[in-house]
Design an enzyme around this catalytic site. Structure first.
Site, mmCIF file in Angstrom:
data_model
loop_
_atom_site.group_PDB
_atom_site.id
_atom_site.type_symbol
_atom_site.label_atom_id
_atom_site.label_comp_id
_atom_site.label_asym_id
_atom_site.label_seq_id
_atom_site.Cartn_x
_atom_site.Cartn_y
_atom_site.Cartn_z
ATOM 1 N N GLU A 1 -7.002 -0.219 -15.751
ATOM 2 C CA GLU A 1 -7.603 -0.613 -14.464
ATOM 3 C C GLU A 1 -8.190 0.605 -13.737
ATOM 4 O O GLU A 1 -9.280 0.537 -13.176
ATOM 5 C CB GLU A 1 -6.542 -1.313 -13.602
ATOM 6 C CG GLU A 1 -7.070 -1.720 -12.257
ATOM 7 C CD GLU A 1 -6.697 -3.134 -11.853
ATOM 8 O OE1 GLU A 1 -6.042 -3.850 -12.628
ATOM 9 O OE2 GLU A 1 -7.092 -3.519 -10.746
ATOM 10 N N HIS B 1 0.833 -1.205 0.000
ATOM 11 C CA HIS B 1 0.000 0.000 0.000
ATOM 12 C C HIS B 1 0.871 1.260 0.000
ATOM 13 O O HIS B 1 0.509 2.272 0.599
ATOM 14 C CB HIS B 1 -0.996 0.002 1.168
ATOM 15 C CG HIS B 1 -2.125 -0.970 0.966
ATOM 16 N ND1 HIS B 1 -3.185 -0.714 0.132
ATOM 17 C CD2 HIS B 1 -2.333 -2.219 1.462
ATOM 18 C CE1 HIS B 1 -4.011 -1.757 0.122
ATOM 19 N NE2 HIS B 1 -3.514 -2.691 0.925
ATOM 20 N N ASP C 1 1.529 -3.877 -9.631
ATOM 21 C CA ASP C 1 1.164 -5.201 -10.150
ATOM 22 C C ASP C 1 1.492 -5.312 -11.637
ATOM 23 O O ASP C 1 2.095 -6.300 -12.090
ATOM 24 C CB ASP C 1 -0.323 -5.471 -9.934
ATOM 25 C CG ASP C 1 -0.725 -5.322 -8.484
ATOM 26 O OD1 ASP C 1 0.163 -5.252 -7.626
ATOM 27 O OD2 ASP C 1 -1.938 -5.258 -8.213
#
Ligand code: GLA
Length: 400
Positions: A170, A38, A182
């Site tokens: 995304e 994160h 990612d």
């Protein structure tokens, strides 16, 4: 009979659906993240590796100009849509595109927005990256389709650019405000290496795994539900923290939590709402952990590196609040086992997998002991596997 690999499944399903051989198969791996959780959307540092589980797209030219036909045998689903309808998410019959198809459709949209030639295609998607497990199954699908369209379109993008366009798909098409980690790992992975990405400058380097150390992935089998809204909410809380700290520190140069040192944060945390302060503390401290991590690995200080992983798990559990009883049970069971340097949840959280750094000679005993401890604590049967750091996306050699 051994079960077919996803690449074989994709080829067989292509032949069955389209009565011809695929022209080629694109492969893009999932990823596991060792440290820097994160923090990508807070402009910090991340330390993922691409893994030896991947999405495969067996593909060939379209039956009809501008028509995209995709079969997904793993999902028991298929879809067809026209490139002209990308913007309104409709299939070729005018119905709403199913959600799984938003990923390939979003990639086609992002590539076209970038001015790249995107053609119709026929494709089969098969993957052995478990969905919702924190191993980036969606990034693998995006990057595999981008790789297929690149080949069909006859253009070539640097891997990092490819990752950024998939992130755009995304963020803007699927609607998840994810960071770059990612797609970056899936596009840029290197066999046997971790990847250290500076999410602000996008400079990155490959870091060899120290000898005698294995990465073990342990899947709680609990799947992420509602992860998306909680993820977007965490991101909004981080942005609120940036605004609060910028005002409290009277420093306009603070653009992201990466710009705040732990000392400055401690001096001004009281200016933030308690929940926002907890989120921000995780990010500020995780940035510091990840900055220190590569030096530790390079110095062979694997135990110290593992301690940072354990600290990361505690922080994700207590401050960022993205863990859960199953992930906590899996991480603490692993941390108590011989040969385990560090264990923590990996990826966004809310279910999914832990990543474990384990002395290679201890792995054979570690895997069953962890499965037994996890079953004892939760009644659930874990799926645990030793994971190889793998190369990033590309085409399979024609013989495979
Ligand atoms: C998801 C996102 C990534 C990253 C991680 C948490 O995997 O897609 O961009 O934010 O969560 O580190």
């Amino acid at each position: 009979m051994p079960s077919a690999s996803p690449a074989q499944r994709a080829t067989a399903a292509f032949q069955a659906a389209f009565h011809t051989d695929p022209a080629f198969t694109a492969r893009a791996p999932g990823r596991v993240n060792l440290l820097g959780e994160h923090v990508d959307y807070n402009a910090g540092w991340v330390l993922p590796a691409a893994i030896d589980r991947a999405a495969y797209v067996a593909a060939g030219p379209a039956a009809e100009d501008g028509l995209v036909e995709i079969v997904a045998p793993d999902l028991g689903a298929q879809v067809s849509f026209r490139l002209a309808d990308l913007h309104n998410k409709l299939d070729s019959l005018g119905a709403e595109l199913p959600r799984w198809a938003w990923y390939p459709a979003g990639v086609a949209w992002a590539l076209a927005e970038q001015g790249l030639a995107v053609t119709g295609l026929r494709a089969v998607l098969a993957s052995d990256v478990p969905v919702g497990a924190g191993l980036s199954s969606s990034a693998a699908v995006e990057v595999a389709f981008a790789t297929a369209w690149q080949h069909l379109g006859g253009w070539r993008l640097p891997a990092l650019e490819m990752a950024r366009l998939c992130q755009r798909a995304e963020n803007q098409y699927v609607g998840v405000n994810s960071g770059l980690m990612d797609q970056f790992a899936s596009a840029c992975g290197q066999a046997g290496r971790l990847l250290r990405l500076d999410c602000r400058t996008l400079a990155w380097q490959a870091v060899p795994l120290p000898p005698g150390v294995s990465i073990v992935v342990a899947d709680t089998t609990l799947r992420r539900e509602l992860g998306q809204s909680a993820y977007n909410q965490r991101r909004a809380e981080c942005e609120e923290a940036v605004r609060g700290l910028r005002a409290a520190l009277h420093d306009e140069s603070i653009q992201a939590l990466r710009d705040v040192s732990p000392a400055d944060f401690n001096a001004h945390a009281a200016a933030l709402e308690p929940v926002v302060a907890r989120r921000a503390r995780h990010v500020v401290e995780e940035c510091a952990r990840t900055e220190a991590a590569v030096g530790l690995l390079q110095a062979g200080r694997v135990a110290d590196f593992g301690a940072l992983m354990n600290a990361c798990h505690a922080s994700l559990r207590d401050l960022y609040e993205v863990s859960g009883p199953e992930l906590d049970a899996m991480a603490s069971a692993a941390q108590a086992l011989p040969g385990c340097y560090g264990a923590r949840l990996t990826g966004a959280g809310f279910g999914g997998c832990t990543v474990n750094l384990v002395a290679s000679e201890a792995v054979a005993a570690f895997v069953p002991a962890l499965a037994a401890a996890y079953h004892g604590a939760t009644g659930l049967t874990a799926e645990i596997y030793v994971c190889q750091a793998a190369a990033g996306a590309g085409l399979l050699p024609p013989t495979e």
